[in-house]
Design a protein around this motif. Structure first.
Motif, PDB file in Angstrom:
ATOM      1  N   GLY A 224       0.693  -1.153   0.068  1.00 47.31           N
ATOM      2  CA  GLY A 224      -0.073   0.003  -0.044  1.00 47.31           C
ATOM      3  C   GLY A 224       0.824   1.239  -0.017  1.00 47.31           C
ATOM      4  N   ARG A 225       2.221   1.067   0.346  1.00 52.40           N
ATOM      5  CA  ARG A 225       2.915   2.430   0.172  1.00 52.40           C
ATOM      6  C   ARG A 225       3.071   2.959  -1.091  1.00 52.40           C
ATOM      7  NH1 ARG A 225       8.400   1.024   2.649  1.00 52.40           N
ATOM      8  NH2 ARG A 225       8.019  -0.833   1.388  1.00 52.40           N
ATOM      9  N   TYR A 226       3.466   4.140  -1.314  1.00 53.01           N
ATOM     10  CA  TYR A 226       3.715   4.962  -2.588  1.00 53.01           C
ATOM     11  C   TYR A 226       4.979   4.896  -2.865  1.00 53.01           C
ATOM     12  CZ  TYR A 226      -1.274   6.019  -2.874  1.00 53.01           C
ATOM     13  OH  TYR A 226      -2.597   5.567  -2.977  1.00 53.01           O
ATOM     14  N   ARG A 227       5.411   4.901  -3.974  1.00 56.06           N
ATOM     15  CA  ARG A 227       7.088   4.769  -4.156  1.00 56.06           C
ATOM     16  C   ARG A 227       7.385   5.596  -5.397  1.00 56.06           C
ATOM     17  NH1 ARG A 227      10.527  -0.351  -5.635  1.00 56.06           N
ATOM     18  NH2 ARG A 227      11.423   0.459  -7.385  1.00 56.06           N
ATOM     19  N   TYR A 228       8.347   6.597  -5.441  1.00 52.58           N
ATOM     20  CA  TYR A 228       8.763   7.316  -6.418  1.00 52.58           C
ATOM     21  C   TYR A 228      10.320   6.976  -6.713  1.00 52.58           C
ATOM     22  CZ  TYR A 228      10.492  11.298  -9.229  1.00 52.58           C
ATOM     23  OH  TYR A 228      10.987  12.144 -10.023  1.00 52.58           O
ATOM     24  N   THR A 229      10.514   6.447  -7.784  1.00 56.37           N
ATOM     25  CA  THR A 229      12.003   5.987  -8.178  1.00 56.37           C
ATOM     26  C   THR A 229      12.423   7.240  -9.135  1.00 56.37           C
ATOM     27  OG1 THR A 229      11.223   3.930  -8.279  1.00 56.37           O
ATOM     28  CG2 THR A 229      13.132   4.140  -9.548  1.00 56.37           C
ATOM     29  N   TYR A 230      13.834   7.447  -8.925  1.00 58.54           N
ATOM     30  CA  TYR A 230      14.509   8.194  -9.490  1.00 58.54           C
ATOM     31  C   TYR A 230      16.152   7.814  -9.587  1.00 58.54           C
ATOM     32  CZ  TYR A 230      16.123  10.224  -5.228  1.00 58.54           C
ATOM     33  OH  TYR A 230      16.591  10.091  -4.030  1.00 58.54           O
ATOM     34  N   TYR A 231      17.019   8.311 -10.349  1.00 57.63           N
ATOM     35  CA  TYR A 231      18.173   8.280 -10.591  1.00 57.63           C
ATOM     36  C   TYR A 231      19.140   9.411 -10.073  1.00 57.63           C
ATOM     37  CZ  TYR A 231      17.091   4.288 -13.235  1.00 57.63           C
ATOM     38  OH  TYR A 231      16.772   2.944 -13.723  1.00 57.63           O
ATOM     39  N   GLU A 232      20.022   8.948  -9.166  1.00 53.88           N
ATOM     40  CA  GLU A 232      21.184  10.037  -8.748  1.00 53.88           C
ATOM     41  C   GLU A 232      22.491   9.637  -8.860  1.00 53.88           C
ATOM     42  OE1 GLU A 232      20.212  12.705  -5.315  1.00 53.88           O
ATOM     43  OE2 GLU A 232      21.704  11.427  -4.442  1.00 53.88           O
ATOM     44  N   ASN A 233      23.531  10.291  -9.418  1.00 51.03           N
ATOM     45  CA  ASN A 233      24.734   9.782  -9.818  1.00 51.03           C
ATOM     46  C   ASN A 233      24.894   8.446 -10.243  1.00 51.03           C
ATOM     47  OD1 ASN A 233      25.604  12.141  -8.446  1.00 51.03           O
ATOM     48  ND2 ASN A 233      25.670  11.340  -6.521  1.00 51.03           N
ATOM     49  N   GLY A 234      23.851   8.249 -11.230  1.00 47.16           N
ATOM     50  CA  GLY A 234      23.951   6.981 -11.871  1.00 47.16           C
ATOM     51  C   GLY A 234      23.378   5.697 -11.366  1.00 47.16           C
ATOM     52  N   LYS A 235      22.556   6.009  -9.905  1.00 44.44           N
ATOM     53  CA  LYS A 235      22.217   5.114  -9.302  1.00 44.44           C
ATOM     54  C   LYS A 235      20.868   5.188  -9.160  1.00 44.44           C
ATOM     55  CE  LYS A 235      26.520   4.072  -6.430  1.00 44.44           C
ATOM     56  NZ  LYS A 235      26.929   3.984  -5.542  1.00 44.44           N
ATOM     57  N   GLN A 236      19.980   4.178  -9.066  1.00 45.32           N
ATOM     58  CA  GLN A 236      18.477   4.179  -8.852  1.00 45.32           C
ATOM     59  C   GLN A 236      18.468   4.392  -7.259  1.00 45.32           C
ATOM     60  OE1 GLN A 236      16.168   0.668 -10.491  1.00 45.32           O
ATOM     61  NE2 GLN A 236      14.453   1.989  -9.823  1.00 45.32           N
ATOM     62  N   LYS A 237      17.377   5.228  -7.016  1.00 48.87           N
ATOM     63  CA  LYS A 237      17.110   5.450  -5.807  1.00 48.87           C
ATOM     64  C   LYS A 237      15.554   5.641  -5.640  1.00 48.87           C
ATOM     65  CE  LYS A 237      21.174   7.853  -3.979  1.00 48.87           C
ATOM     66  NZ  LYS A 237      21.867   8.687  -3.243  1.00 48.87           N
ATOM     67  N   ALA A 238      14.945   5.375  -4.410  1.00 51.82           N
ATOM     68  CA  ALA A 238      13.413   5.540  -4.240  1.00 51.82           C
ATOM     69  C   ALA A 238      13.216   6.247  -2.877  1.00 51.82           C
ATOM     70  CB  ALA A 238      12.832   4.248  -4.281  1.00 51.82           C
ATOM     71  N   ILE A 239      12.119   7.033  -2.789  1.00 56.06           N
ATOM     72  CA  ILE A 239      11.540   7.493  -1.785  1.00 56.06           C
ATOM     73  C   ILE A 239      10.070   6.861  -1.613  1.00 56.06           C
ATOM     74  CG2 ILE A 239      12.816   9.705  -1.388  1.00 56.06           C
ATOM     75  CD1 ILE A 239      10.789  11.027  -3.123  1.00 56.06           C
ATOM     76  N   TYR A 240       9.686   6.754  -0.298  1.00 55.77           N
ATOM     77  CA  TYR A 240       8.331   5.895   0.125  1.00 55.77           C
ATOM     78  C   TYR A 240       7.560   6.702   1.008  1.00 55.77           C
ATOM     79  CZ  TYR A 240      10.722   1.713  -1.588  1.00 55.77           C
ATOM     80  OH  TYR A 240      11.590   0.825  -2.364  1.00 55.77           O
ATOM     81  N   SER A 241       6.280   6.774   0.805  1.00 51.30           N
ATOM     82  CA  SER A 241       5.432   7.210   1.757  1.00 51.30           C
ATOM     83  C   SER A 241       4.131   6.516   1.762  1.00 51.30           C
ATOM     84  CB  SER A 241       5.166   8.745   1.344  1.00 51.30           C
ATOM     85  OG  SER A 241       4.100   9.292   2.269  1.00 51.30           O
ATOM     86  N   TRP A 242       3.336   6.485   2.881  1.00 47.42           N
ATOM     87  CA  TRP A 242       1.992   5.686   2.897  1.00 47.42           C
ATOM     88  C   TRP A 242       1.067   6.856   2.347  1.00 47.42           C
ATOM     89  CZ3 TRP A 242       1.720   0.917   4.108  1.00 47.42           C
ATOM     90  CH2 TRP A 242       2.769   0.331   4.836  1.00 47.42           C
ATOM     91  N   LYS A 243       1.112   8.089   2.265  1.00 49.70           N
ATOM     92  CA  LYS A 243       0.159   9.046   1.670  1.00 49.70           C
ATOM     93  C   LYS A 243       0.771   9.438   0.435  1.00 49.70           C
ATOM     94  CE  LYS A 243       0.214  11.781   5.174  1.00 49.70           C
ATOM     95  NZ  LYS A 243      -0.188  13.039   6.027  1.00 49.70           N
ATOM     96  N   LEU A 244       0.052   9.600  -0.590  1.00 50.85           N
ATOM     97  CA  LEU A 244       0.371  10.028  -1.954  1.00 50.85           C
ATOM     98  C   LEU A 244       0.203  11.810  -2.059  1.00 50.85           C
ATOM     99  CD1 LEU A 244       1.230   9.530  -4.770  1.00 50.85           C
ATOM    100  CD2 LEU A 244      -1.304   9.505  -5.588  1.00 50.85           C
ATOM    101  N   GLU A 245      -0.777  12.190  -1.321  1.00 52.28           N
ATOM    102  CA  GLU A 245      -0.901  13.627  -1.154  1.00 52.28           C
ATOM    103  C   GLU A 245      -1.338  14.054   0.349  1.00 52.28           C
ATOM    104  OE1 GLU A 245      -4.121  14.602  -3.875  1.00 52.28           O
ATOM    105  OE2 GLU A 245      -2.659  14.424  -5.761  1.00 52.28           O
ATOM    106  N   ALA A 246      -0.863  15.291   0.576  1.00 59.27           N
ATOM    107  CA  ALA A 246      -1.065  15.728   1.951  1.00 59.27           C
ATOM    108  C   ALA A 246      -2.383  15.563   2.677  1.00 59.27           C
ATOM    109  CB  ALA A 246      -0.463  17.335   2.072  1.00 59.27           C
ATOM    110  N   LYS A 247      -3.447  15.766   1.738  1.00 61.95           N
ATOM    111  CA  LYS A 247      -4.861  15.301   2.221  1.00 61.95           C
ATOM    112  C   LYS A 247      -5.228  13.999   2.504  1.00 61.95           C
ATOM    113  CE  LYS A 247      -6.716  15.579  -2.291  1.00 61.95           C
ATOM    114  NZ  LYS A 247      -7.590  16.503  -3.372  1.00 61.95           N
ATOM    115  N   ASP A 248      -4.328  13.101   1.989  1.00 61.44           N
ATOM    116  CA  ASP A 248      -4.963  11.659   2.357  1.00 61.44           C
ATOM    117  C   ASP A 248      -4.626  11.165   3.713  1.00 61.44           C
ATOM    118  OD1 ASP A 248      -4.834  11.578  -0.386  1.00 61.44           O
ATOM    119  OD2 ASP A 248      -2.957  10.449  -0.702  1.00 61.44           O
ATOM    120  N   LYS A 249      -5.534  10.423   4.110  1.00 57.75           N
ATOM    121  CA  LYS A 249      -5.546   9.756   5.510  1.00 57.75           C
ATOM    122  C   LYS A 249      -4.644   8.584   5.428  1.00 57.75           C
ATOM    123  CE  LYS A 249     -10.463  10.663   6.346  1.00 57.75           C
ATOM    124  NZ  LYS A 249     -11.794  10.224   6.337  1.00 57.75           N
TER     125      LYS A 249
END
Length: 88
Positions: free
Chosen positions: A16-41
């Motif tokens: 159920g967590r949301y994930r955003y994948t991006y590249y930094e210095n040629g390496k794949q990284k990701a950030i996670y959150s239980w909420k997609l937008e600030a107003k989400d419960k």
């Protein structure tokens, strides 16, 4: 469960967590959150967290401001001038 329109780089994990994948210095990284937008419960039993899209926005601001200074030959003066331009 509510269907959400996800943007490029965003996905939802099986737990159920949301994930955003991006590249930094040629390496794949990701950030996670239980909420997609600030107003989400927050799901029951989960600790409060910063919404994924706010984290993405902060990441993009950081990348715009600092760019890839660690891989380049920026001087401190270059970084200060770039920071001042960002503030204005």
């Amino acid at each position: 469960m509510r269907l959400r329109l996800l943007r490029e780089g965003e996905s939802q994990c099986k737990d159920g967590r949301y994930r955003y994948t991006y590249y930094e210095n040629g390496k794949q990284k990701a950030i996670y959150s239980w909420k997609l937008e600030a107003k989400d419960k927050l799901p029951v039993g989960k600790k409060d967290c910063v919404a994924l899209r706010i984290q993405i926005e902060n990441l993009q601001k950081k990348q715009l401001l600092y760019g890839r200074y660690s891989e380049s030959s920026y001087t401190v003066l270059d970084l200060v001038e770039r920071y001042i331009r960002y503030l204005l």
